[in-house]
Scaffold this active site. Sequence first.
Site, mmCIF file in Angstrom:
data_model
loop_
_atom_site.group_PDB
_atom_site.id
_atom_site.type_symbol
_atom_site.label_atom_id
_atom_site.label_comp_id
_atom_site.label_asym_id
_atom_site.label_seq_id
_atom_site.Cartn_x
_atom_site.Cartn_y
_atom_site.Cartn_z
ATOM 1 N N GLY A 288 0.714 -0.886 -0.155
ATOM 2 C CA GLY A 288 -0.291 -0.280 -0.134
ATOM 3 C C GLY A 288 1.161 1.098 0.335
ATOM 4 O O GLY A 288 0.402 2.284 -0.102
ATOM 5 N N GLU A 330 5.365 -5.755 1.327
ATOM 6 C CA GLU A 330 4.695 -5.841 0.354
ATOM 7 C C GLU A 330 4.258 -4.636 -0.364
ATOM 8 O O GLU A 330 3.654 -4.772 -1.115
ATOM 9 C CB GLU A 330 3.162 -6.740 0.916
ATOM 10 C CG GLU A 330 3.988 -8.181 1.581
ATOM 11 C CD GLU A 330 2.533 -8.644 1.972
ATOM 12 O OE1 GLU A 330 2.679 -9.938 1.827
ATOM 13 O OE2 GLU A 330 1.313 -7.798 1.758
ATOM 14 N N GLY A 332 3.533 -3.493 -3.969
ATOM 15 C CA GLY A 332 3.321 -3.676 -5.288
ATOM 16 C C GLY A 332 4.135 -2.103 -5.852
ATOM 17 O O GLY A 332 4.563 -2.619 -7.281
ATOM 18 N N TYR A 374 -11.101 4.003 -10.298
ATOM 19 C CA TYR A 374 -10.913 4.728 -9.047
ATOM 20 C C TYR A 374 -10.844 6.131 -8.878
ATOM 21 O O TYR A 374 -10.564 7.017 -7.947
ATOM 22 C CB TYR A 374 -9.429 4.489 -8.803
ATOM 23 C CG TYR A 374 -9.699 2.615 -8.286
ATOM 24 C CD1 TYR A 374 -10.212 2.248 -7.052
ATOM 25 C CD2 TYR A 374 -8.648 2.370 -8.431
ATOM 26 C CE1 TYR A 374 -10.637 1.229 -6.936
ATOM 27 C CE2 TYR A 374 -8.282 0.589 -8.340
ATOM 28 C CZ TYR A 374 -9.147 0.062 -8.223
ATOM 29 O OH TYR A 374 -8.818 -0.933 -7.989
ATOM 30 N N CYS A 401 -16.307 1.976 -25.876
ATOM 31 C CA CYS A 401 -18.148 2.286 -26.364
ATOM 32 C C CYS A 401 -19.180 3.009 -24.440
ATOM 33 O O CYS A 401 -19.499 2.075 -24.289
ATOM 34 C CB CYS A 401 -19.420 1.726 -27.303
ATOM 35 S SG CYS A 401 -18.870 2.079 -29.508
ATOM 36 N N GLU A 402 -18.350 3.877 -24.500
ATOM 37 C CA GLU A 402 -18.165 4.145 -22.760
ATOM 38 C C GLU A 402 -18.324 5.579 -22.488
ATOM 39 O O GLU A 402 -16.758 5.788 -22.919
ATOM 40 C CB GLU A 402 -17.670 3.178 -22.043
ATOM 41 C CG GLU A 402 -18.319 2.925 -20.855
ATOM 42 C CD GLU A 402 -18.941 1.811 -20.036
ATOM 43 O OE1 GLU A 402 -19.080 0.781 -20.959
ATOM 44 O OE2 GLU A 402 -19.718 2.776 -19.341
ATOM 45 N N TYR A 431 -1.027 -2.316 -11.701
ATOM 46 C CA TYR A 431 -3.118 -2.730 -12.067
ATOM 47 C C TYR A 431 -3.267 -1.613 -13.134
ATOM 48 O O TYR A 431 -4.778 -1.381 -13.417
ATOM 49 C CB TYR A 431 -3.328 -1.670 -10.791
ATOM 50 C CG TYR A 431 -2.464 -1.875 -9.642
ATOM 51 C CD1 TYR A 431 -2.901 -3.198 -8.964
ATOM 52 C CD2 TYR A 431 -1.737 -1.852 -8.222
ATOM 53 C CE1 TYR A 431 -2.548 -4.039 -7.860
ATOM 54 C CE2 TYR A 431 -1.913 -2.346 -7.315
ATOM 55 C CZ TYR A 431 -1.616 -3.187 -7.422
ATOM 56 O OH TYR A 431 -1.272 -4.136 -5.900
HETATM 57 C C1 LIG Z 1 -2.493 -5.780 -3.025
HETATM 58 C C2 LIG Z 1 -1.970 -5.770 -1.562
HETATM 59 C C3 LIG Z 1 -0.283 -5.536 -1.410
HETATM 60 C C4 LIG Z 1 -0.015 -4.353 -2.854
HETATM 61 O O1 LIG Z 1 -0.351 -3.108 -2.120
HETATM 62 P P1 LIG Z 1 0.354 -1.919 -3.626
HETATM 63 O O2 LIG Z 1 -0.470 -1.153 -2.861
HETATM 64 O O3 LIG Z 1 0.449 -2.319 -5.035
HETATM 65 O O4 LIG Z 1 1.376 -1.790 -2.521
HETATM 66 C C5 LIG Z 1 0.285 -6.154 -0.967
HETATM 67 N N1 LIG Z 1 0.023 -7.220 -0.034
HETATM 68 C C6 LIG Z 1 -1.062 -7.578 0.145
HETATM 69 C C7 LIG Z 1 -2.082 -8.298 0.876
HETATM 70 C C8 LIG Z 1 -2.049 -7.156 -0.950
HETATM 71 O O5 LIG Z 1 -3.530 -7.327 -1.253
#
Ligand SMILES: *Cc1c(COP(=O)(O)O)cnc(C)c1O
Length: 473
Positions: A288, A330, A332, A374, A401-402, A431
């Site tokens: 996150g 974690e 992403g 979002y 088409c939206e 994403y």
């Molecule tokens: C989505 C998610 C992430 C990664 O989130 P980011 O916003 O991309 O950093 C990490 N751990 C879990 C469990 C998630 O669901």
Amino acid sequence: MSRAAHPAGPRYADVLTAGGVSAPPADLNALDPKVWPITAARDEEGQLTLGGLGVAELARRQGTPAYVLDEADWRRRARTWLAAFGSYDPQEPPVHYAGKSFLSKAVARWAAEEGLGLDVCSGGELAVALAAAFPAHRITFHGNNKTVAELGRALDAGVGRFVLDSHEEIDRLAAAAIERETTAAVMVRVTVGVEAHTHEFIATAHEDQKFGFSLAGGEAAEAVRHVLKFRAGGKTPPLELVGLHSHIGSQIFDTAGFETAAHRAVGLLAAIRDEHGLVLPELDLGGGLGIAYTSEDDPQDAFSIVAALKAIVARECFGYSLPTPQITVEPGRAISGPPGVTLYEVGTVKPLEGLRTYVSVDGGMSDNIRTALYDAAYTCVLASRTSEAEPMLARVVGKHCEAGDIVVKDAWLPADVRPGDLLAVAATGAYCRSMSSNYNHALRPPVLAVLDGAERVLVRRETEDDLLALDLG
Ligand SMILES: *Cc1c(COP(=O)(O)O)cnc(C)c1O
């Protein structure tokens, strides 16, 4: 939670002009290093270059739309997150790349080579990781409804961690492990009553969401009891509880939400020690971590975030006389987002006097659903050339088409943007491809890695044959 309250969505009120749109940047041709990949530059002709490669020749060779990934930037971010932790056991890296943000075989290899762990949350993501020979013991398996087949496959592959999300799953995984006479290392996913996005977080007693076991009402403690029942299960205990997991949101810019989450999670670690005499060695604080989609976003760097998380957990543990567990994060999007850029070609330009100009590109909501989903904000520049024309308020839209098919809701572009120009949208590495669709039977764009003046196709463009291959008529 209202749609507009979502993270990556609206910009902060204090930087908006009266009309709700931020003022045009001083230089429309500039590339804010906070938003663009590390190798992004303009060459003498004014063309955007990525990885030392001009986007016009790239588009000529590979077509548009195309996702372009700056490999050097991706790897540098991976390394920085790991370096922020200082020393650690390379077999148990404290940084797990969240594969759901974008995963291909090449990216799984980059993650493996840089020494990251990897999070997967479906059989498909696991299959990609295994096809890339990603070291299974560095994989963590997430998901609130993993199937029996997925659990079995992950056990057979030797996946390092299972994050348990329900009582049903505890029994299913235990049964699958007993059948295989193996032990699964597990974490219990705890929902700590913190919902964090950008600069705000809400702390509540209860969690109204599908993931995990709520701390409130003792559900998480009950899940721990359930897991520990399998501790004494014969010669090979099927489940070994190694820690707790918490994930509080996305596109988070400061550590205040993590502070409350850590406070509550460490409270449970202490309760587990008191009840079971068991000191759990790991605490996974999830992902996150935010990135800059626009110049108004101000994410903290990895070093300050990791230092703050470590300090918070150490302080909480000290309060309970607990040893500090190994912390895992974690990220992403914080790894894969900024290295990615989407290239589009302009097809039509439709000025609406006094309102804005609609600039239609050759992609849209099928390659980037985040704006529609979002209300996400993005940065967009004229990429095939520079221009000294006046700024014009544009809405970059797709070809679907939206009416909600918007790529960039409010973009300041030079007023002379015309069909045939290339536009580049920044920070689309996370994403976008992973949430892409075939809506309107769109052919999904390729993912191109650029490095040192050369491109490599990581995922090829879809063809009409691909579309028709699934249609058995
Ligand atoms: C989505 C998610 C992430 C990664 O989130 P980011 O916003 O991309 O950093 C990490 N751990 C879990 C469990 C998630 O669901």
